[in-house]
Design an enzyme around this catalytic site. Structure first.
Site, PDB file in Angstrom:
ATOM      1  CG  HIS A 358      -1.565   1.304   1.501  1.00  0.00           C
ATOM      2  ND1 HIS A 358      -2.793   1.642   0.985  1.00  0.00           N
ATOM      3  CD2 HIS A 358      -1.159   2.378   2.235  1.00  0.00           C
ATOM      4  CE1 HIS A 358      -3.115   2.866   1.381  1.00  0.00           C
ATOM      5  NE2 HIS A 358      -2.138   3.329   2.135  1.00  0.00           N
ATOM      6  CD  GLU A 359       2.363   3.565   3.779  1.00  0.00           C
ATOM      7  OE1 GLU A 359       2.795   4.647   3.336  1.00  0.00           O
ATOM      8  OE2 GLU A 359       1.322   3.475   4.451  1.00  0.00           O
ATOM      9  CG  HIS A 362       0.730   6.368  -0.789  1.00  0.00           C
ATOM     10  ND1 HIS A 362      -0.470   6.943  -1.119  1.00  0.00           N
ATOM     11  CD2 HIS A 362       0.522   5.741   0.408  1.00  0.00           C
ATOM     12  CE1 HIS A 362      -1.367   6.698  -0.186  1.00  0.00           C
ATOM     13  NE2 HIS A 362      -0.789   5.959   0.756  1.00  0.00           N
ATOM     14  CD  GLU A 437      -4.037   6.659   2.398  1.00  0.00           C
ATOM     15  OE1 GLU A 437      -3.896   5.447   2.646  1.00  0.00           O
ATOM     16  OE2 GLU A 437      -3.101   7.465   2.396  1.00  0.00           O
TER      17      GLU A 437
END
Length: 495
Positions: A358-359, A362, A437
């Protein structure tokens, strides 16, 4: 330059009115969410299977306490700010600063020196006035719900370091900014923007390596299965990972987090030790060895790969030492082991990889660069408007000044005049952040991590006592991350 056709009193009371409108709006939204903390005492059907009743109740009470505390802290801050403005606290502090500089032979022509003294005195006042709230938040609210890990000595040392580090950074930057504004001429706002942009990049660059380690201990993630999988994950998406750290956030709080930083081909990933299941911080292992009297503070291979086994062996030694003695002590240790197992926190390796996916989403979507561009465009626009207002004497007169100190102009315009704009901008950034997100979640899904990310989000929500029932208006306005249920539903659709 034309003067504003408006009276100082109109400016002053308009600022006060807007301050209170914004506060009341925030208080109203918080009251809506607080009402849910009070009334939703049974876990909704949609959450059954995600949370158990005990965790739900703990989360409800924790967030209710935080919300109540936040209301009273916000109310006090609003009253304090109002009193400072009504009774001329800012011009009073400016005069005191002038008296202090004059005592050492620096007259009114040394505006930058007086500005720095003003900044120091203002920082002392805000630190002292805010300290009781910080202490209560840390040692009452957070401690009551099991999150605070700071001792009073650690807290005091931490606050002192924060104060002096903040001054060490802010004083030279403020001095240079004032100098640029004063000598920059008609286009000073361009030079001021370029300066703040360079300073932003500089601080982003030095903070992880030179400032953050002043407050927390960073150690390389030890060799093992997790490290190899993270390195393989980074390589698979061409993320230029150069260093991989674990930060001992557990010395401060039991909340979890993970992030990456760095420019170009020099990226680093940081994991909080509270994120990692069964992770034993190096400081705890060192302290344990010293307590055991081994004298050897280096971890063995067995301890590095299986910390849980090492702890079990120690428990067996403790039980043997109590054999034939206090059976209540043995029972107490068995119950403690059961409680520790029940309260186990953190994520397993696959879930940690999902969180990192997920990070890294970004990074893949360029969210960091996009946020930086938005921030810099906003800064440029603000400095442009500032250049149109800085010489308006009516603004200074409204706040009790007959002169036009540059630092005071920065405070009046950026903190007070821009406050309605800042509130709207904050909401827009929140909306954008929520969109980012979801994109990052979808990136994790594209790496086939959706199931693990769902389980990680549920675990982290439990560990951090997040309350999953949210008021729509409150969450839309405040939550930079989507509520848990929205993220879980999004990940299910993504499958």
């Amino acid at each position: 330059m034309m003067e504003l056709d408006i009276s100082p009193d109109t400016v002053f009371y308009s600022v006060l009115i807007f301050m209170w409108i914004i506060f009341l709006w925030e208080a109203y939204m918080s009251s809506r969410q607080r009402a849910l903390y009070r009334t939703v005492t049974q876990i909704p059907d949609i959450l059954k299977g995600i949370m158990d009743e005990e965790t739900f109740e703990k989360a409800r009470l924790y967030n209710l306490d935080k919300s109540n505390f936040g209301f009273w802290q916000g109310l006090w801050g609003q009253i304090e700010s109002t009193m400072i403005l009504l009774f001329g606290g800012i011009p009073f502090l400016w005069r005191v600063s002038g008296s202090e500089t004059a005592y050492f032979g620096y007259g009114a022509e040394y505006e930058i020196t007086q500005s720095l003294v003003f900044l120091v005195l203002g920082s002392i006042f805000s630190t002292v006035s805010g300290l009781p709230w910080t202490v209560y938040s840390t040692f009452v609210v957070e401690q009551k719900h099991g999150f605070n890990k700071q001792t009073p000595a650690f807290f005091i040392k931490d606050q002192i370091k924060k104060f002096f580090v903040m001054l060490a950074i802010s004083l030279p930057i403020t001095a240079l900014l004032i100098y640029i504004i004063k000598v920059g001429g008609e286009y000073f706002f361009i030079y001021a923007w370029v300066f703040t942009f360079i300073m932003s990049l500089f601080l982003i660059t030095i903070y992880p390596d030179y400032i953050a380690p002043l407050f927390d201990k960073f150690t390389p993630l030890r060799e093992g299965d997790l490290r190899k999988k993270i390195e393989d994950l980074a390589a698979s998406i061409e993320f230029p990972l150069t260093k991989l750290y674990v930060v001992e956030g557990s010395k401060r709080s039991s909340h979890s987090n993970a992030y990456f930083y760095g420019f170009f081909k020099n990226k680093r990933i940081v994991l909080f030790d509270t994120l990692l299941e069964d992770y034993v911080p190096e400081s705890e292992k060192t302290a344990k060895k010293e307590t055991d009297g081994s004298g050897d503070v280096q971890a063995t291979e067995e301890e590095t790969q299986a910390p849980a086994k090492s702890e079990k062996t120690q428990d067996e030694q403790d039980s043997e030492s109590l054999e034939g003695g206090d059976t209540a002590g043995i029972k107490g240790k068995e119950e403690q082991k059961k409680d520790e197992k029940k309260d186990k926190t953190g994520c397993n390796n696959d879930e940690v990889l999902a969180v990192l996916s997920h990070e890294l989403g970004h990074w893949k979507h360029g969210h960091i660069i996009k946020n930086l561009i938005i921030s810099q465009v906003n800064t440029f626009l603000c400095f442009s408007v500032f250049s149109l207002l800085i010489h308006k004497q009516v603004l200074f007169t409204a706040f009790g000044f007959s002169t036009q100190p540059t630092l005071i102009g920065l405070i009046i315009i950026f903190q007070f005049v821009f406050s309605p704009y800042n509130e709207i901008l904050s909401f827009c950034v929140t909306v954008l952040s929520r969109m980012f997100e979801f994109q990052a979640d979808n990136f994790a899904k594209s790496l086939h991590k959706a199931a693990y990310l769902r389980s990680a989000l549920i675990k982290l929500n439990k560990d951090n006592l997040g309350f999953p029932v949210t008021d729509k208006l409150y969450s839309t306005w405040h939550f930079s991350h989507p509520p848990l249920l929205e993220r879980l539903q999004g990940l299910e659709k993504a499958d």
